[in-house]
Design an enzyme around this catalytic site. Structure first.
Site, mmCIF file in Angstrom:
data_model
loop_
_atom_site.group_PDB
_atom_site.id
_atom_site.type_symbol
_atom_site.label_atom_id
_atom_site.label_comp_id
_atom_site.label_asym_id
_atom_site.label_seq_id
_atom_site.Cartn_x
_atom_site.Cartn_y
_atom_site.Cartn_z
ATOM 1 N N HIS A 149 0.858 -1.179 0.000
ATOM 2 C CA HIS A 149 0.000 0.000 0.000
ATOM 3 C C HIS A 149 0.898 1.236 0.000
ATOM 4 C CE1 HIS A 149 0.970 -0.581 4.229
ATOM 5 N NE2 HIS A 149 0.559 0.654 4.492
ATOM 6 N N HIS B 155 -7.222 -2.259 5.212
ATOM 7 C CA HIS B 155 -6.455 -1.196 5.850
ATOM 8 C C HIS B 155 -7.149 0.133 5.582
ATOM 9 C CE1 HIS B 155 -3.128 0.430 7.953
ATOM 10 N NE2 HIS B 155 -2.464 0.912 6.910
ATOM 11 N N HIS C 96 6.189 -5.533 11.599
ATOM 12 C CA HIS C 96 5.509 -4.240 11.662
ATOM 13 C C HIS C 96 5.132 -3.912 13.108
ATOM 14 C CE1 HIS C 96 2.624 -1.029 10.459
ATOM 15 N NE2 HIS C 96 3.450 -0.904 9.442
ATOM 16 N N ASP D 35 5.689 4.731 5.218
ATOM 17 C CA ASP D 35 6.634 3.790 5.836
ATOM 18 C C ASP D 35 6.833 2.530 5.006
ATOM 19 O OD1 ASP D 35 3.933 3.231 6.537
ATOM 20 O OD2 ASP D 35 4.545 2.021 8.244
ATOM 21 N N HIS E 49 1.277 3.956 1.990
ATOM 22 C CA HIS E 49 1.690 4.722 3.162
ATOM 23 C C HIS E 49 3.210 4.885 3.144
ATOM 24 C CE1 HIS E 49 -2.125 4.087 5.814
ATOM 25 N NE2 HIS E 49 -2.145 5.245 5.173
ATOM 26 N N ASP F 173 -0.101 -4.188 5.742
ATOM 27 C CA ASP F 173 -0.830 -3.648 6.897
ATOM 28 C C ASP F 173 -2.311 -3.975 6.756
ATOM 29 O OD1 ASP F 173 1.609 -2.611 7.452
ATOM 30 O OD2 ASP F 173 0.975 -0.525 7.563
#
Length: 332
Positions: free
Chosen positions: A60, A143, A280, A64, A62, A220
């Site tokens: 995804h 998510h 994570h 990080d 994001h 995530d």
């Protein structure tokens, strides 16, 4: 087939853990799953070679999980890369890569193909040479932004069922080899005292080989139980699943759309995997030992979970052998 954990932290890095990155070594090639900030420098402490990465899979968008891409792509160009690179990800991945390539003054010396994946279960990559090779699947997860899990499955040529071979009276030789190669053969059999020709098909003597290594990477997500059933159907052996929080912080997990350890363990049970690897990890756990203590406390109280599943908490630079199903270097 070796997994190398390049980063295991959630949201922000810590002194012990960098942003998310996971590399798979298979037949001299590397597959990279997510590319958080500092991933290319993490590679310098491992055997992972950026120039041997041909496929990158983004769970995804994001930061990080993607902020390391710009530096990695530029470094590949500075190393005079010519081989094409494929980047897989959810919708808007192409737009993100376009923005990344506009940052700073640099030029890319190789072709980059971005493949945006639909948010549905799908086989996205497959090689099959004489029954050997691999398949890679994506699966939509739950998510706060569009997100995908990935599954890597090694393909092995079917096994010969020697009991059926003997039953048909097939001798070791060219006909047996033809069957193994997927071709039908004719043999002579006696029925009612008469010799007759009989056609034997490969499926008459071959059985599916389930010995190939395999692993899934969740990205995530909140727990997705249909994903667990999907892994069970694929006979997946290892699950790398996020567990950002210990099981006492369910409200935090619900608010941020992440999973707790207990939820990740439940997914691993349904999936039937032999190994669960937790990654994570929230920066609130200043050390992995602090997180281990929370997990040990939970497991001591539990009478149901984790009975037949090995559990490991990933550390940066940890290596895991997917064929031997064991940690090679835990970096403890």
């Amino acid at each position: 087939m070796i997994l190398t954990f390049l980063g295991t932290s959630a949201s922000v890095p810590t002194k012990e853990r960098a942003h998310t990155g996971l590399a798979l070594r298979y037949n001299g090639e590397y597959f990279l799953f997510d590319c958080g900030e500092n991933v290319q420098r993490q590679m310098m402490n491992t055997n992972v070679s950026p120039m041997k990465i041909n496929n990158i899979f983004i769970s995804h968008l994001h930061g990080d999980h993607v902020l390391g891409l710009g530096g990695l792509l530029q470094s590949m160009a500075l190393s005079n890369r010519k081989r094409p690179l494929k980047i897989y990800g959810p919708p808007k991945t192409a737009e993100m890569i376009e923005y990344i390539l506009k940052i700073g003054y640099h030029s890319i010396s190789y072709d980059i193909e971005v493949l945006e994946l639909e948010l549905k279960p799908n086989k996205i990559l497959s090689t099959n040479k004489s029954g050997n090779g691999y398949e890679i699947y994506c699966y939509p997860t739950n998510h706060s932004v569009p997100s995908l899990a990935y599954v890597f499955k090694e393909l092995k040529a079917p096994k010969m069922d020697m009991n059926k071979v003997r039953e048909f009276g097939i001798e070791i030789g060219s006909k047996l080899k033809d069957l193994k190669d997927g071709n039908s053969v004719e043999i002579e059999v006696f029925e009612d005292g008469k010799a007759i020709k009989k056609t034997i098909m490969p499926e008459d003597v071959l059985v599916s080989n389930t010995d190939g290594a395999s692993f899934a990477y969740s990205g995530d997500t909140r727990p997705v139980y249909n994903f667990a059933k999907f892994l069970n159907d694929l006979n997946c052996k290892v699950l790398v699943h996020e567990a950002t929080f210990d099981s006492s912080l369910l409200e935090n997990a619900l608010e941020t759309m992440h999973s707790t350890f207990e939820e990740a363990l439940k997914i691993s049970e349904i999936s039937g995997v032999k190994q669960l690897i937790i990654t994570h990890i929230s920066a609130r756990y200043r050390s992995v030992k602090a997180y281990e203590t929370e997990i040990d406390t939970y497991l001591e109280k539990s009478t149901v979970h984790g009975k037949n599943i090995k559990i490991e908490i990933a550390r940066d630079f940890m290596e895991y052998d997917l064929k031997k199903l064991k940690v090679l270097n835990s970096n403890k």
